[in-house]
Design a protein around this motif. Structure first.
Motif, short mmCIF file in Angstrom:
data_model
loop_
_atom_site.label_atom_id
_atom_site.label_comp_id
_atom_site.label_asym_id
_atom_site.label_seq_id
_atom_site.Cartn_x
_atom_site.Cartn_y
_atom_site.Cartn_z
N ASP A 1 39.26 20.67 60.08
CA ASP A 1 40.20 21.43 60.90
C ASP A 1 39.87 22.92 60.96
OD1 ASP A 1 41.77 19.15 61.46
OD2 ASP A 1 42.75 19.32 59.50
N THR A 2 38.88 23.35 60.20
CA THR A 2 38.44 24.75 60.24
C THR A 2 37.27 24.85 61.23
OG1 THR A 2 39.09 25.08 57.95
CG2 THR A 2 37.57 26.69 58.90
N LEU A 3 37.40 25.74 62.21
CA LEU A 3 36.44 25.75 63.32
C LEU A 3 35.38 26.85 63.23
CD1 LEU A 3 38.83 25.00 66.33
CD2 LEU A 3 37.55 23.41 64.90
N GLU A 4 35.53 27.84 62.35
CA GLU A 4 34.54 28.92 62.31
C GLU A 4 34.11 29.20 60.88
OE1 GLU A 4 33.63 33.19 64.46
OE2 GLU A 4 35.40 32.01 64.98
N TYR A 5 32.78 29.38 60.71
CA TYR A 5 32.20 29.58 59.38
C TYR A 5 31.16 30.68 59.42
CZ TYR A 5 34.25 24.94 58.73
OH TYR A 5 35.11 23.89 58.69
N ASN B 1 37.63 13.94 67.85
CA ASN B 1 36.46 14.79 68.03
C ASN B 1 36.21 15.65 66.79
OD1 ASN B 1 38.57 16.56 68.25
ND2 ASN B 1 38.25 17.05 70.41
N ASN B 2 36.46 15.08 65.62
CA ASN B 2 36.26 15.79 64.35
C ASN B 2 34.88 15.54 63.77
OD1 ASN B 2 38.95 16.81 64.26
ND2 ASN B 2 39.66 14.83 63.47
N LEU B 3 34.40 16.52 63.04
CA LEU B 3 33.21 16.32 62.21
C LEU B 3 33.65 15.87 60.83
CD1 LEU B 3 30.92 19.42 62.97
CD2 LEU B 3 30.58 17.07 63.72
N SER B 4 32.82 15.06 60.21
CA SER B 4 33.09 14.68 58.82
C SER B 4 32.26 15.52 57.86
CB SER B 4 32.80 13.20 58.61
OG SER B 4 31.43 12.91 58.89
N THR B 5 31.11 16.03 58.34
CA THR B 5 30.29 16.94 57.51
C THR B 5 29.64 17.98 58.41
OG1 THR B 5 28.25 15.62 57.75
CG2 THR B 5 29.72 15.08 55.90
N LEU B 6 29.35 19.15 57.86
CA LEU B 6 28.66 20.22 58.56
C LEU B 6 27.94 21.07 57.51
CD1 LEU B 6 28.08 21.82 61.18
CD2 LEU B 6 30.16 23.14 60.72
#
Length: 453
Positions: free
Chosen positions: A170-174, A151-156
């Motif tokens: 693996d970093t969940l908050e930005y 359930n990972n994103l590859s880009t955001l």
């Protein structure tokens, strides 16, 4: 008709080994095509069996064989696994049959063509290729165990800003900062596993201050990972207020606020700036909007630079503002407690901690009347608590209680009196018996004396 009868008879003769025909160069295929090659135990599998050739067909027969973990439930040919058929035209080159099977148990299942025989329309035997297929039958647990957990994103990313810190799956908050007066932004994201799905992408609306936005990724197995972007729209000279240990920002755009029921729009002046607010002639409250550090907007009562949280409880016929009040006029049976409404804790009074009903003190915003109201925590209803009727009922009950005590006392005295009287009578009776015995002895003595004399 005679020609077709001849072909059918010829097929039957060959099937029972009464003779053989010379093989020709023409070929035919009997294929097996299942609706799925991976099914759950208990599922139905539809299988298409097709006889085909590049040359016109005359007649054919074959058996459909299957493994023991399959059960045939339907056949389009006389509900049988044995097929013996003939062409219906001079140029027919294929014919299909449908079979249905139920998957009985997990494992590998097989369906195959056996004992096939095909004649061309020229009455010559064809070389036949028999088809077969294997099917994987699995349990629900096996199916779920095979699902991807990714359930990972590859880009955001977000338009008009850079993420801080830099994106890492693996970093969940930005955090992302946008220019003042920005009202919309576009969030883009791609999943690492194509079997996963993502929500929270596309155009979003933002307001001044912090806007908490969530992007959720759902893996094939249903597990969810949430990425958070704190989108900060910069403000020109923001007005901040501190309540306890928390810092809030005054909402200065009227479009972000909706008037509560029974309130009308107004403004107040803070730092020489007109701030949207709402007022009520009955409550005399002035409400302003404050935004917390997660972007949530709530109403607060403004009074001379002091801010008090405002809460409404909306019911079918009552809009209610809960207030703090000592339990004056409430029966001693009620103890202080709390109830939850719309995720918020409210002071209340209950007879027992697990009681369905609770008393809440507050103001009816339509009438301005302050009093206790009875709240039904299961039905989520609120009604006026009539303490006069309760007091009258308690008074009546007390009167009945006193009468019962008096009657019980009288009854007890009567019982005791009866016991005392009975004891006295028994004693007198014993005394009387004693007197009679003495008289008898005295008379007997006198008689004896006379006889002697």
């Amino acid at each position: 008709m005679k020609h077709k009868t001849f072909i059918l008879i010829l097929i039957l003769l060959v099937s029972f080994h009464f003779g053989t025909l010379k093989t020709s160069a023409a070929t035919a295929t009997i294929s097996v095509t299942p609706s799925s090659t991976r099914v759950l135990v208990g599922s139905t599998i539809t299988v298409t069996v097709k006889v085909s050739s590049a040359a016109p067909l005359g007649g054919w027969n074959f058996d459909v064989s299957h493994s023991s973990n399959l059960k045939m439930t339907y056949s389009s040919f006389q509900n049988s696994l044995y097929v013996a058929d003939v062409a219906t035209s001079t140029n027919q080159k294929s014919k299909s049959y449908t079979f249905k099977f139920t998957a009985k148990s997990s494992g590998t299942a097989s369906i195959a063509i056996r004992n096939s025989y095909v004649l061309g329309y020229d009455e010559k035997q064809m070389t036949v290729t028999n088809g077969s297929r294997t099917i994987s039958i699995i349990t629900q647990a096996q199916l779920e165990a095979s699902y991807s957990k990714n359930n990972n994103l590859s880009t955001l990313s977000i338009s008009g800003a850079s993420l801080s810190p830099e994106f890492n799956k693996d970093t969940l908050e930005y955090t992302a900062e946008l220019d003042p007066d920005t009202t919309k932004a576009n969030v883009s994201a791609e999943v690492e596993d194509k079997k996963a799905s993502v929500t929270g992408v596309g155009e979003i609306e933002v307001t001044d201050g912090v806007n908490r936005h969530e992007v959720k990724v759902t893996a094939e197995n249903g597990s969810v990972k949430t990425y958070v972007i704190n989108v900060i729209v910069k403000e020109y000279n923001p007005i901040e207020v501190k309540i306890g240990d928390e810092t809030y920002t005054i909402v200065r755009k009227k479009s972000l606020l909706e008037a509560p029921r029974y309130y009308k729009e107004t403004t107040i002046t803070l730092r020489d700036e007109e701030i949207p607010a709402f007022t009520n002639d009955i409550t005399k409250f002035t409400l302003v909007g404050l935004k917390d550090d997660e972007g949530n907007i709530d109403y607060y009562i403004y009074n001379e630079d002091k801010y008090t949280p405002y809460m409404e409880l909306s019911f079918d016929r009552v809009v209610f503002y809960p207030m703090e009040e000592e339990s004056k006029g409430v029966s001693d049976k009620y103890k202080k407690a709390t109830v939850t409404y719309d995720g918020k804790q409210i002071d209340a009074y209950k007879i027992e901690a697990g009681s369905r009903f609770a008393l809440i003190y507050g103001m009816n915003l339509e009438t301005g009347k302050k009093d206790y109201y009875l709240y039904d925590t299961e039905e989520n209803t609120l009604q006026y608590y009539n303490s006069e009727e309760i007091d009258l009922l308690n008074e009546t009950n007390n009167k009945y209680f006193i009468i019962i005590i008096i009657l019980a006392t009288v009854s007890l005295i009567s019982v005791i009196s009866s016991i005392v009287l009975l004891v006295i009578m028994i004693k007198k009776k014993k005394q009387n018996k004693g007197y009679k015995m003495d008289d008898l002895l005295e008379a007997t003595q006198r008689i004896k004396t006379k006889k002697r004399s």
